[in-house]
Design a protein around this motif. Structure first.
Motif, PDB file in Angstrom:
ATOM      1  N   MET A 477      -6.071 -53.173 -28.332  1.00 15.81           N
ATOM      2  CA  MET A 477      -5.550 -54.531 -28.176  1.00 15.81           C
ATOM      3  C   MET A 477      -5.230 -55.151 -29.524  1.00 15.81           C
ATOM      4  N   ASN A 483      -0.512 -51.549 -23.821  1.00 17.73           N
ATOM      5  CA  ASN A 483       0.250 -50.829 -22.792  1.00 17.73           C
ATOM      6  C   ASN A 483      -0.043 -49.336 -22.805  1.00 17.73           C
ATOM      7  N   GLU A 497       1.908 -59.807 -17.167  1.00 18.49           N
ATOM      8  CA  GLU A 497       1.261 -60.955 -17.792  1.00 18.49           C
ATOM      9  C   GLU A 497      -0.174 -61.105 -17.298  1.00 18.49           C
ATOM     10  N   LYS A 500      -2.413 -58.652 -19.018  1.00 22.69           N
ATOM     11  CA  LYS A 500      -2.740 -59.066 -20.389  1.00 22.69           C
ATOM     12  C   LYS A 500      -3.820 -60.140 -20.389  1.00 22.69           C
TER      13      LYS A 500
END
Length: 597
Positions: A477, A483, A497, A500
């Motif tokens: 991260m 990803n 989103e 995340k």
């Protein structure tokens, strides 16, 4: 007839002649040539008679003895017809009947007689009869019929004569045999009675000993305290049930290996079927608890039994009559979260992101409830994917409170021996031995990372710096490479989103300092806000049809994809124990499978 001086009857003065066989007619005439009246006194002989040959013998005095005789024995032999037996048996009207034999008499005719072992009239239509049938020919004993004969079965104290088996004689040796036999039987009966009595007394003593032992365990495990607690509540604690050792033995078929659902460091979990056919999970500990800890244990049992949350596995009761207490939980059918997200036991598809987020939200809500809404604050201390169970609707159920600790509401931390599973274990707790609710937050953060990546919490197959999923996930991260670690099966344009945001929550949960981590209540609220419930009729967490289930689990789902194999008699459903392969644990906790409510 005249009598000669000789002891013979030669035909001079007297004559004696046999009647020949086969004679049909015979005329006898008696005459005297002279008048013998004058000499009657000196020789009064004038006789003529027929007599059986072997019953009369001529002598000088025999005729004088006849003066007092009016009857003499004679035998009349007769025969049937003028045919021999061979010829008569071939002609009609043969006179010899059943169980008889034919005898030819002389040169013509035949007679019949009964065969040996039979008696009666051989000419009667029913023939000769069995000698034992109508009468008992044995003077002593019972007649036993034999083909053409019979024998006598002698009573006790008698035996068959060696010379004649149809005769019973006194057996002088019988008393010599019977007396020792009676003595032997009496001694054997007395010994048997003594043995039965001894076994009965022994069984009674063992039973009393067993009852006292159960009472001892019951007291040591805090049974009296639990009874007092229940009485003080006025029976309001309905969910806390005291099971007997016999009840649970019967429910588990005496803890048969086919009933084993899971095994771990603390003990074994068995499937149990109660008399009302309800299915439960029974946790049988391998380690005996110290008597001094019984008060703490009973308090935990009472508190845990009062937890009523749809996402927490319910404690139904316990048994205190064994060396270590037995805990009885509800049974959950679809196995552990770990088995689903890591595609164990041949699963060909994983849970969809929507369903994973629902499970994460429900688990967070359950932990928040334990931390702040229960009667006392409960720290689970071993939150991991294998301790999150799924029912038939894939609703999350937090389980396995074997390592849990209760903390009074006026305390914020508790000093304990470190327990947990590597990969999920809070590093701050590991270093300080100070247990707080933030330790559960750290472990839950690792579970979130598992849901996002479908990777195990600790794996020695990864490079050394990436073995711990928390470190591995946070590094990626920070390098803006999130990803690369997300599970490709759950990523699509609509949920990027949300993924995340959940990743950010997970990152904050695994911060090194507990005070920097959010509370479980905050985590639950954030996840609840991110959860997008599909517009389907089942509501937020239940799946009501195969089509709906496929929507949540992914398009590649197979109808058998989420059945979890289990040891024992569950077929293809149930759950197995477990720490993930490759885990290094300070203390391996067992996962308790249960049936969903």
């Amino acid at each position: 007839m005249a009598v000669d001086e000789q002891d013979t009857c030669s035909g001079v003065g007297c004559c004696q002649v046999s009647i020949p066989s086969g004679l049909k007619n015979q005329t006898v005439m008696l005459t005297s040539p002279t008048n013998r009246t004058g000499i009657w006194d000196s020789n009064p002989c004038s006789y003529a008679f027929i007599v059986q040959a072997d019953r009369f013998e001529f002598s000088r005095t025999s005729l004088q003895l006849m003066n007092n005789k009016s009857l003499l024995p004679a035998v009349l032999n007769w025969e049937i017809g003028n045919q021999s037996c061979d010829a008569a048996q071939k002609s009609e009207g043969f006179a010899c009947k059943r169980n008889s034999t034919c005898t030819t008499v002389g040169s013509a005719g035949y007679t019949c007689k009964c065969m040996p072992g039979y008696h009666g009239n051989p000419y009667h239509p029913d023939g000769c009869q069995d000698e034992c049938k109508d009468s008992n020919p044995c003077p002593i004993g019972t007649c036993i019929n034999l083909p053409g004969n019979y024998s006598c079965k002698c009573p006790e104290g008698y035996k068959n004569d060696v010379m004649d088996e149809k005769k019973c004689i006194k057996d002088n040796n019988s008393s010599k045999i019977i007396l020792p036999l009676v003595i032997s039987l009496g001694a054997s009966g007395g010994f048997l009675l003594l043995m039965v009595g001894s076994l009965w007394i022994y069984w009674g003593m063992q039973r009393r000993k067993f009852i006292k032992l159960k009472e001892k365990y019951f007291k040591e495990n805090g049974g009296l305290l639990l009874q007092q607690q229940l009485a003080s509540q006025g029976g309001s604690i309905e969910t806390t049930k005291l099971f007997t050792a016999e009840e649970l033995e019967k429910a588990t078929n005496n803890y048969h290996e086919s009933r084993i659902l899971g095994e771990g460091g603390y003990g074994t979990v068995y499937k149990g079927i109660l008399p009302d056919n309800s299915v439960v999970a029974i946790n049988k500990s391998k380690v005996n608890g110290a008597p001094a800890q019984s008060d703490v244990f009973i308090n935990e049992v009472i508190v845990l039994s009062q937890i009523k949350h749809r996402n927490v596995v319910r404690l139904l009761g316990c048994c205190l009559e064994t060396p270590a207490p037995l805990l009885v939980y509800e049974f959950i059918v679809e196995g552990t979260l770990s088995e689903h997200i890591h595609k164990k036991i041949g699963k060909r598809s994983s849970l969809s992101w929507e369903l994973r987020l629902n499970i994460a939200t429900e688990t967070a809500g359950a932990l928040a409830y334990l931390h702040s809404s229960a009667l006392m604050q409960i720290i689970h201390r071993d939150v991991k994917a294998t301790n999150i169970l799924l029912d038939e609707h894939y609703t999350a159920k937090v389980s396995d409170f074997g390592a849990s600790r209760l903390i009074p509401l006026d305390q914020t931390q508790l000093t304990t021996l470190v327990q947990g599973t590597f990969g999920y274990l809070d590093p701050e707790y590991f270093l300080t031995n100070q247990l707080t609710e933030k330790s559960d937050v750290y472990s839950f953060g690792v579970v979130l990372m598992e849901l996002l990546t479908s990777k195990v919490a600790l794996s020695f197959s990864r490079p050394e710096e990436d073995r711990n999923l928390a470190n591995f996930f946070v590094r990626f991260m920070e390098e803006d490479r999130l990803n690369e670690v997300l599970d490709d099966d759950i990523v699509n344009e609509r949920n990027v989103e949300t993924l995340k945001k959940v990743a950010e929550v997970a990152k904050r949960c695994v911060r090194l300092k507990g005070q920097d981590r959010p509370s479980m209540k905050e985590v639950a609220m954030e996840l609840e806000g991110m959860r997008v419930t599909p517009k389907q009729p089942w509501g937020k967490s239940e799946v009501s049809s195969p089509e709906d289930t496929e929507y949540l689990l992914g398009s590649a789902m197979n109808s058998d994809a989420y059945f979890v194999d289990v040891r024992g008699d569950f077929g293809s459903r149930g759950a197995t124990i477990g720490t993930t392969s490759g885990y290094d644990s300070i203390q391996i906790q067992m996962v308790m499978p249960y049936d969903g409510r």
